[in-house]
Design an enzyme around this catalytic site. Sequence first.
Site, PDB file in Angstrom:
ATOM      1  N   ASP A   1       0.935  -1.076  -0.050  1.00 43.54           N
ATOM      2  CA  ASP A   1      -0.049  -0.064   0.044  1.00 43.54           C
ATOM      3  C   ASP A   1       0.896   1.173   0.072  1.00 43.54           C
ATOM      4  O   ASP A   1       2.161   1.118   0.676  1.00 43.54           O
ATOM      5  CB  ASP A   1      -0.734  -0.014   1.266  1.00 43.54           C
TER       6      ASP A   1
ATOM      7  N   ASP B   1      -1.131  -0.442   5.930  1.00 44.28           N
ATOM      8  CA  ASP B   1      -1.005  -0.192   7.398  1.00 44.28           C
ATOM      9  C   ASP B   1      -2.299  -0.394   8.268  1.00 44.28           C
ATOM     10  O   ASP B   1      -2.647   0.165   9.121  1.00 44.28           O
ATOM     11  CB  ASP B   1      -0.896   1.517   7.438  1.00 44.28           C
TER      12      ASP B   1
ATOM     13  N   ASP C   1      -7.259  -1.267   4.332  1.00 43.15           N
ATOM     14  CA  ASP C   1      -6.869  -2.470   3.600  1.00 43.15           C
ATOM     15  C   ASP C   1      -6.940  -3.648   4.243  1.00 43.15           C
ATOM     16  O   ASP C   1      -6.363  -4.606   3.752  1.00 43.15           O
ATOM     17  CB  ASP C   1      -5.386  -2.117   2.873  1.00 43.15           C
TER      18      ASP C   1
HETATM   19  P1  ADP Z   1      -4.041   4.626  -0.044  1.00 46.33           P
HETATM   20  O1  ADP Z   1      -3.918   3.390  -1.056  1.00 46.33           O
HETATM   21  O2  ADP Z   1      -3.057   5.653  -0.721  1.00 46.33           O
HETATM   22  O3  ADP Z   1      -3.707   4.088   1.063  1.00 46.33           O
HETATM   23  P2  ADP Z   1      -6.887   5.080   0.468  1.00 46.33           P
HETATM   24  O4  ADP Z   1      -7.560   4.094   0.104  1.00 46.33           O
HETATM   25  O5  ADP Z   1      -6.748   5.073   1.955  1.00 46.33           O
HETATM   26  O6  ADP Z   1      -5.359   5.090  -0.208  1.00 46.33           O
HETATM   27  O7  ADP Z   1      -7.324   6.378  -0.127  1.00 46.33           O
HETATM   28  C1  ADP Z   1      -7.711   6.590  -1.400  1.00 46.33           C
HETATM   29  C2  ADP Z   1      -8.033   8.249  -1.628  1.00 46.33           C
HETATM   30  O8  ADP Z   1      -9.096   8.234  -1.156  1.00 46.33           O
HETATM   31  C3  ADP Z   1      -7.073   8.933  -1.250  1.00 46.33           C
HETATM   32  O9  ADP Z   1      -5.894   9.321  -1.864  1.00 46.33           O
HETATM   33  C4  ADP Z   1      -7.920  10.314  -0.781  1.00 46.33           C
HETATM   34  O10 ADP Z   1      -7.945  10.903  -1.985  1.00 46.33           O
HETATM   35  C5  ADP Z   1      -9.274   9.523  -0.384  1.00 46.33           C
HETATM   36  N1  ADP Z   1      -9.568   9.603   0.672  1.00 46.33           N
HETATM   37  C6  ADP Z   1      -9.606   8.646   1.776  1.00 46.33           C
HETATM   38  N2  ADP Z   1     -10.011   8.883   2.840  1.00 46.33           N
HETATM   39  C7  ADP Z   1      -9.944  10.115   2.810  1.00 46.33           C
HETATM   40  C8  ADP Z   1     -10.491  10.948   4.008  1.00 46.33           C
HETATM   41  N3  ADP Z   1     -10.430  10.867   5.258  1.00 46.33           N
HETATM   42  N4  ADP Z   1     -10.365  12.416   3.665  1.00 46.33           N
HETATM   43  C9  ADP Z   1     -10.132  12.859   2.321  1.00 46.33           C
HETATM   44  N5  ADP Z   1      -9.746  11.844   1.255  1.00 46.33           N
HETATM   45  C10 ADP Z   1      -9.524  10.548   1.687  1.00 46.33           C
HETATM   46 MG    MG Z   2      -3.966   3.180   2.948  1.00 46.38          MG
END
Ligand code: ADP
Ligand code: MG
Length: 627
Positions: A327, A520, A524
């Site tokens: 991730d 993390d 996920d």
């Molecule tokens: P990563 O694969 O980088 O861990 P996530 O799946 O956690 O990403 O989130 C993907 C995208 O969703 C982030 O890049 C963001 O654009 C959006 N996102 C997720 N959670 C939030 C949040 N709490 N506030 C704002 N944007 C969010």
């Molecule tokens: Mg993540």
Amino acid sequence: MKKKQKKMLTRIIISAAMLVALNFIPVTGWLRMLLYMIAYLIIGYDILLKAGKGILNGQVFDENFLMAIATVGAIALALYEKSGDYNEAIAVMLFYQIGELFQSYAVGKSRKNISALMDIRPDYANIERGGVLEKVDPDEVGIGSIIVVQPGEKVPIDGFIIEGTSSLNTSALTGESLPREAGAGDEIISGCINMTGVLKIQTTKEFGESTVSRILELVEESSSRKSKSENFISKFAKVYTPAVCIAALLLAVLPPAINLMMGSPAGWDNWIYRALIFLVISCPCALVISIPLSFFAGIGGASKEGILIKGSNYMETLSKTKVVVFDKTGTLTQGVFAVSGIHHSQMDDTKLLEYAALAECASSHPISKSLQKAYGKEIDRNRVTNIEEISGHGLTAIVDGTAVAVGNTKLMEQLGIPYENCHSVGTVIHIAVDHAYAGHIVISDIEKPNAKEAIAALKKAGVEKTVMLTGDAKRVAEKVASELGVNEVHSELLPADKVTEVEKLLKTKAPKAKLAFVGDGINDAPVLSRADIGIAMGAMGSDAAIEAADVVLMDDDPMKIAKGIKISRKCLSIVYQNIIFALVIKFACLGLGALGIANMWFAIFADVGVMVIAVLNAIRALRVHNL
Ligand code: ADP
Ligand code: MG
């Protein structure tokens, strides 16, 4: 040495002394027999009892049975031949018990070493009542209580610091020996040792839910998750012991019967003796003991390095890892975003940031934490209601009575709100207030300082492919991937898409190669459980990670992934060494025994010797610091 072990040592010494003395004292007849029997019973009574109990319980074929039948048989043979040579029976018992003593000492010692490593269980928590500190059972401290931790004490319960600053020693949790500074407002997790200042901590969890308790639970459970190698051994032992007993019986009966048929003397005593030797040699204890011990030592050694492996089955899978999927946020990058721009804002920039920070007040996503930090002011949670987090998108909430949406372009599209594209590279957080576009905040993350080295270390450790999956924008993802040297990158994924990608990767890899996913634990958990092996890092904060993962890295150092793989490889190679070594020697000795080349002395030396070497070899699995 424990009391039980001391008692055994005394028995060994007395019996051995009697055995030596009896060979010099000229007693004969019944008295001689009696004295030998006393020496035999002193050293062997418990084995005889256990063998008897085993027979009564229907679990006949164990090593006690083998030893009992072999020694009783040897005595019977000596009586039958009227040779009066009971030395062998006693010597066999003696050496067997010496072996057992050594083994219980070595196993006990390494268990103790391992529990000492995991010596993180706090015995009490201090609560201040009327100006005096009172020690209470940490189980009795409720959520939201204020506890005091003095220098030198372990932090008993998770919480955050409300007063005081100090350095914390987290080495028992992470294997990291550098102290960590902490002060008012910082989160603090149980299991750290407070080194310098007095800390007042408001607890956020109950003791049973705190990091320490969960880790200990996890380690305790790890021994019950058996690997294929261990299952192999227990299945093997089940078939093996009866098989050997039958073989011994045949060895005792068949050749004499054939002799009789051929008209020559039967030679019963010779063949029974060989059968008894055969039984002594056959004892499978080297395997039965050393394999679980190797895994146990490996798991212990890894936990000392801050790598918790939840069971020997995972140890085995980890050692075969050929594909590592990461991730991005919080795993390869620090997950601490700094605001690098605010564009198209329909209101004052700080006002926009305020809306974002307030809406994010309950999320544990790294983006949320960063926005709250960038806002910098105290957040009044009473102003926010109806928070709804949509993973991979962002979230919506009601702030001061107005609908606010904070997230990526997917979220805006989902809500049907037209948005402005951003031209700078970074993670773009769009904000809508009262169903109208209000602007976006560009934030950027930095790679972890050793992320690049960690990828290189994985390749060096034999990992063939590294893949990065992220929900973040393509441009950001590709930049990070190329800087770190990751082989493959997939961006703008929802948590469910990550599962699909991992499934595709699972299909394309070689069947024996294993795929690990490192995350993390935020958003996920489904991928963590779908991969052959899920590795969660930075677990000191996230409960979800500890729950969903098979391997938990206590801190967020990506170098630990390669280290974990190396530890598991070492452990597994020790396991295989022991299996092969023990089996080869065993079968060779069984052959010699059947051919009449080996006598009982040889048999017992072979048995105890193999066991001692295998156990010593197993203990090597504990030494992983310099891998
Ligand atoms: P990563 O694969 O980088 O861990 P996530 O799946 O956690 O990403 O989130 C993907 C995208 O969703 C982030 O890049 C963001 O654009 C959006 N996102 C997720 N959670 C939030 C949040 N709490 N506030 C704002 N944007 C969010
Ligand atoms: Mg993540």
